[in-house]
Design an enzyme around this catalytic site. Structure first.
Site, short mmCIF file in Angstrom:
data_model
loop_
_atom_site.label_atom_id
_atom_site.label_comp_id
_atom_site.label_asym_id
_atom_site.label_seq_id
_atom_site.Cartn_x
_atom_site.Cartn_y
_atom_site.Cartn_z
N CYS A 115 -4.17 0.75 -2.47
CA CYS A 115 -4.04 -0.50 -1.70
C CYS A 115 -2.97 -1.41 -2.31
O CYS A 115 -2.67 -1.35 -3.51
CB CYS A 115 -5.36 -1.27 -1.71
SG CYS A 115 -6.70 -0.50 -0.82
N CYS A 139 -10.27 -4.90 0.52
CA CYS A 139 -11.41 -3.97 0.56
C CYS A 139 -12.31 -4.17 -0.66
O CYS A 139 -11.93 -4.85 -1.62
CB CYS A 139 -10.91 -2.53 0.64
SG CYS A 139 -10.38 -1.85 -0.95
N GLU A 157 -3.16 -4.63 -2.91
CA GLU A 157 -3.68 -5.60 -3.89
C GLU A 157 -3.73 -4.98 -5.29
O GLU A 157 -3.35 -5.61 -6.28
CB GLU A 157 -5.11 -6.04 -3.50
CG GLU A 157 -5.18 -6.80 -2.19
CD GLU A 157 -5.41 -5.90 -0.98
OE1 GLU A 157 -4.90 -4.75 -0.97
OE2 GLU A 157 -6.09 -6.35 -0.05
N ASN A 201 0.84 -1.20 0.00
CA ASN A 201 0.00 0.00 0.00
C ASN A 201 0.88 1.25 0.00
O ASN A 201 1.95 1.28 0.59
CB ASN A 201 -1.01 0.01 1.16
CG ASN A 201 -0.41 -0.17 2.53
OD1 ASN A 201 0.63 -0.79 2.70
ND2 ASN A 201 -1.06 0.39 3.53
N CYS A 226 -10.86 -3.21 -4.12
CA CYS A 226 -9.89 -4.19 -4.62
C CYS A 226 -10.60 -5.44 -5.12
O CYS A 226 -10.21 -6.03 -6.13
CB CYS A 226 -8.87 -4.56 -3.54
SG CYS A 226 -7.71 -3.21 -3.24
N GLU A 267 0.40 5.20 0.72
CA GLU A 267 -0.50 6.24 1.22
C GLU A 267 -0.07 7.62 0.73
O GLU A 267 1.01 7.80 0.16
CB GLU A 267 -0.56 6.18 2.75
CG GLU A 267 -1.12 4.85 3.22
CD GLU A 267 -1.41 4.80 4.71
OE1 GLU A 267 -0.91 5.66 5.46
OE2 GLU A 267 -2.14 3.88 5.11
N1 THU Z 1 -5.36 -1.26 2.54
C1 THU Z 1 -4.83 -2.09 1.59
O1 THU Z 1 -3.69 -1.93 1.16
N2 THU Z 1 -5.62 -3.10 1.14
C2 THU Z 1 -6.90 -3.34 1.56
O2 THU Z 1 -7.59 -4.16 0.98
C3 THU Z 1 -7.43 -2.60 2.71
C4 THU Z 1 -6.70 -1.36 3.06
C5 THU Z 1 -4.53 -0.16 3.02
C6 THU Z 1 -5.01 1.19 2.58
C7 THU Z 1 -4.44 2.07 3.67
O3 THU Z 1 -3.12 2.43 3.31
C8 THU Z 1 -4.38 1.19 4.90
O4 THU Z 1 -4.52 -0.14 4.43
C9 THU Z 1 -5.46 1.49 5.93
O5 THU Z 1 -6.72 1.48 5.34
#
Ligand code: THU
Length: 165
Positions: A79, A117, A81, A68, A120, A70
């Protein structure tokens, strides 16, 4: 006891016991791909949530990784994935057969804190094969990797598809 898949170094909980794993004759593949996801997680950029995620997947027979990423403008976050998937798609690969996800959720933890999520899932559904599997890390127990194996179809039924004539 829920059904499991046991190897010398890993223990997998089968979330959909009826589902055939025939398309994956080598059970050690699950562990290797999860280790790739753990490796990817080390490169997560998550200074805001402090929730690191790593993903590794098999797309068209090749392995791709992602973490991920940010952003100070929170909505611009990507994300793990989708990072991994877009990596492979932009390489020209199209068929997603296996994806492993690991997070910094403290293990053991409920599936909900380790699952991809909704965004994704929709993006994965565009490329997932009928037998695609999702692996969710649940930490190490007595030196063995543990996790869950979920058919993608179970994780995301009735995906939206745009039918073209
Ligand atoms: N996140 C992912 O990388 N994948 C997911 O399926 C759920 C959330 C990340 C996004 C963000 O950087 C952190 O997790 C908190 O939501």
């Amino acid at each position: 006891m829920p059904p499991t898949l046991e190897t010398a170094t890993a223990s997998w909980n089968l979330v959909e016991p009826e589902f055939s794993l025939d398309h994956f004759p080598e059970p050690n593949l699950f562990e290797s791909i999860m280790r790739e996801a753990r490796y990817a997680k080390d490169n997560a950029y998550a200074p805001y949530s402090e929730f690191a995620v790593g993903a590794a997947l098999i797309l068209g027979g090749r392995i791709y990784r992602g973490a991920n990423v940010e952003n100070a403008s929170y909505g611009a976050t990507m994300c793990a994935e989708r990072t991994a998937l877009f990596n492979g798609i932009s390489d020209g690969e199209r068929k997603l057969s296996l994806i492993a996800v690991t997070t910094s959720a403290e293990a053991p933890s409920p599936l909900e804190s380790r699952s991809p999520c909704g965004l994704c899932r929709q993006v994965m559904s565009e490329f997932a094969t009928a037998n695609a599997l999702v692996l969710l890390d649940n930490g190490d127990v007595n030196g063995r990797l543990t996790g869950d194996i979920i058919p993608f179809k179970t994780l995301f039924p009735f995906q939206f598809r745009l039918e073209k004539e």
